[in-house]
Design a protein around this motif. Structure first.
Motif, PDB file in Angstrom:
ATOM      1  N   ASP A   1      35.580 -30.246 162.968  1.00  0.00           N
ATOM      2  CA  ASP A   1      35.369 -29.229 164.010  1.00  0.00           C
ATOM      3  C   ASP A   1      36.510 -29.249 165.039  1.00  0.00           C
ATOM      4  O   ASP A   1      37.018 -28.188 165.434  1.00  0.00           O
ATOM      5  CB  ASP A   1      34.029 -29.448 164.723  1.00  0.00           C
ATOM      6  CG  ASP A   1      32.841 -29.083 163.853  1.00  0.00           C
ATOM      7  OD1 ASP A   1      33.013 -28.318 162.874  1.00  0.00           O
ATOM      8  OD2 ASP A   1      31.723 -29.563 164.153  1.00  0.00           O
ATOM      9  N   ARG A   2      36.910 -30.435 165.465  1.00  0.00           N
ATOM     10  CA  ARG A   2      38.004 -30.551 166.448  1.00  0.00           C
ATOM     11  C   ARG A   2      39.320 -30.018 165.863  1.00  0.00           C
ATOM     12  O   ARG A   2      40.061 -29.298 166.539  1.00  0.00           O
ATOM     13  CB  ARG A   2      38.173 -32.000 166.883  1.00  0.00           C
ATOM     14  CG  ARG A   2      37.107 -32.451 167.835  1.00  0.00           C
ATOM     15  CD  ARG A   2      37.404 -33.857 168.389  1.00  0.00           C
ATOM     16  NE  ARG A   2      36.151 -34.508 168.672  1.00  0.00           N
ATOM     17  CZ  ARG A   2      35.538 -35.400 167.890  1.00  0.00           C
ATOM     18  NH1 ARG A   2      36.110 -35.804 166.781  1.00  0.00           N
ATOM     19  NH2 ARG A   2      34.379 -35.917 168.232  1.00  0.00           N
TER      20      ARG A   2
ATOM     21  N   GLN B   1      39.265 -26.235 165.793  1.00  0.00           N
ATOM     22  CA  GLN B   1      39.484 -25.643 167.113  1.00  0.00           C
ATOM     23  C   GLN B   1      40.966 -25.669 167.486  1.00  0.00           C
ATOM     24  O   GLN B   1      41.496 -24.710 168.051  1.00  0.00           O
ATOM     25  CB  GLN B   1      38.661 -26.386 168.178  1.00  0.00           C
ATOM     26  CG  GLN B   1      37.178 -26.106 168.097  1.00  0.00           C
ATOM     27  CD  GLN B   1      36.378 -26.940 169.096  1.00  0.00           C
ATOM     28  OE1 GLN B   1      36.901 -27.860 169.718  1.00  0.00           O
ATOM     29  NE2 GLN B   1      35.099 -26.612 169.211  1.00  0.00           N
TER      30      GLN B   1
ATOM     31  N   LYS C   1      42.882 -23.003 165.457  1.00  0.00           N
ATOM     32  CA  LYS C   1      42.644 -21.613 165.876  1.00  0.00           C
ATOM     33  C   LYS C   1      43.555 -21.194 167.032  1.00  0.00           C
ATOM     34  O   LYS C   1      43.697 -20.008 167.308  1.00  0.00           O
ATOM     35  CB  LYS C   1      41.187 -21.429 166.301  1.00  0.00           C
ATOM     36  CG  LYS C   1      40.228 -21.441 165.138  1.00  0.00           C
ATOM     37  CD  LYS C   1      38.797 -21.281 165.610  1.00  0.00           C
ATOM     38  CE  LYS C   1      37.813 -21.420 164.468  1.00  0.00           C
ATOM     39  NZ  LYS C   1      36.426 -21.360 164.929  1.00  0.00           N
ATOM     40  N   GLN C   2      44.184 -22.145 167.693  1.00  0.00           N
ATOM     41  CA  GLN C   2      45.047 -21.805 168.832  1.00  0.00           C
ATOM     42  C   GLN C   2      46.329 -21.111 168.395  1.00  0.00           C
ATOM     43  O   GLN C   2      46.938 -20.376 169.168  1.00  0.00           O
ATOM     44  CB  GLN C   2      45.376 -23.083 169.633  1.00  0.00           C
ATOM     45  CG  GLN C   2      44.163 -23.676 170.300  1.00  0.00           C
ATOM     46  CD  GLN C   2      44.457 -25.013 170.970  1.00  0.00           C
ATOM     47  OE1 GLN C   2      45.558 -25.552 170.870  1.00  0.00           O
ATOM     48  NE2 GLN C   2      43.456 -25.539 171.650  1.00  0.00           N
TER      49      GLN C   2
ATOM     50  N   ASP D   1      28.390 -25.020 177.018  1.00  0.00           N
ATOM     51  CA  ASP D   1      29.338 -25.473 176.001  1.00  0.00           C
ATOM     52  C   ASP D   1      28.727 -26.643 175.233  1.00  0.00           C
ATOM     53  O   ASP D   1      27.923 -27.398 175.765  1.00  0.00           O
ATOM     54  CB  ASP D   1      30.650 -25.910 176.662  1.00  0.00           C
ATOM     55  CG  ASP D   1      31.762 -26.165 175.656  1.00  0.00           C
ATOM     56  OD1 ASP D   1      31.685 -25.615 174.539  1.00  0.00           O
ATOM     57  OD2 ASP D   1      32.684 -26.937 175.984  1.00  0.00           O
TER      58      ASP D   1
ATOM     59  N   ARG E   1      28.168 -31.406 168.312  1.00  0.00           N
ATOM     60  CA  ARG E   1      27.132 -30.638 167.620  1.00  0.00           C
ATOM     61  C   ARG E   1      25.986 -31.542 167.178  1.00  0.00           C
ATOM     62  O   ARG E   1      26.195 -32.662 166.739  1.00  0.00           O
ATOM     63  CB  ARG E   1      27.750 -29.951 166.408  1.00  0.00           C
ATOM     64  CG  ARG E   1      26.849 -28.936 165.766  1.00  0.00           C
ATOM     65  CD  ARG E   1      27.461 -28.390 164.520  1.00  0.00           C
ATOM     66  NE  ARG E   1      28.410 -27.337 164.839  1.00  0.00           N
ATOM     67  CZ  ARG E   1      29.027 -26.610 163.926  1.00  0.00           C
ATOM     68  NH1 ARG E   1      28.833 -26.835 162.651  1.00  0.00           N
ATOM     69  NH2 ARG E   1      29.850 -25.661 164.280  1.00  0.00           N
TER      70      ARG E   1
END
Length: 193
Positions: A103-104, A107, A110-111, A171, A175
């Motif tokens: 997940d990290r 993220q 996606k930048q 936020d 998870r």
């Protein structure tokens, strides 16, 4: 080799006399009880109310034992099913940090558009397959961002001032997951106040 006479006895009577053993015919005579020894002595008069009471007690005891055994069977069957449902929980808990790392990394990927495309065509596919495989075993991620805060489902790490999302999850830091409907890790969240 010497051949023995089939009519000849294997054990001498002389050997039996010196040992504690006795021939089979003598043992049976001592152990058998006669019918008189086995019969209870019945009283001359029989009290029917006492017999009915004893019968009722025996029936009650039988029903209690039957119910107790039936409860035991149900309980052990339920425990077996629960054990099968949660048998993989240790393995699933060990894999949760790996899912967090995925997940990290997603993220961060996606930048940047170029990195996001590479992610989606490579490691992102591996992540999806892993999540599908774990989902087939009953592992499901919990949705938390934007939901009302529920202390039974979420662990509040901090509160931030957010008038629009007061009492809601702003936020998700980590998870949460359920395994076959049971929470195996609570979501760590930031709550608006």
């Amino acid at each position: 080799m010497s051949r023995k006479n089939p009519d000849e006895s294997i054990v001498d009577d002389e050997m039996l006399d010196h040992s504690d053993a006795a021939p089979e015919e003598h043992v049976l005579d001592r152990d058998l009880k006669s019918d008189e020894d086995l019969q209870e002595e019945l009283p001359d008069s029989v009290d029917m109310s006492e017999l009915e009471q004893r019968l009722q007690e025996k029936e009650d005891r039988y029903l209690r034992l039957y119910a107790e055994f039936d409860n035991y069977k149900r309980r052990t069957q339920r425990e077996r099913l629960e054990m099968m449902d949660t048998a993989g929980s240790k393995t699933m808990k060990a894999l949760l940090p790996v899912l967090d790392d995925f997940d990290r990394a997603a993220q961060i990927a996606k930048q940047d558009e170029a990195t996001a495309e590479i992610w989606n065509n490579g490691i992102g596919l591996v992540q999806k397959k892993l999540l599908q495989a774990l989902a087939s075993q009953g592992l499901k991620p919990m949705e938390s961002t934007g939901e009302d805060f529920n202390a039974d489902l979420y662990e509040a790490v901090t509160e931030v001032p957010h008038p629009e999302l007061k009492g809601k999850v702003v936020d998700t830091i980590e998870r949460g997951y359920t395994l076959n409907g049971r929470i195996i890790r609570h979501a760590k969240v930031v709550v608006g106040k």
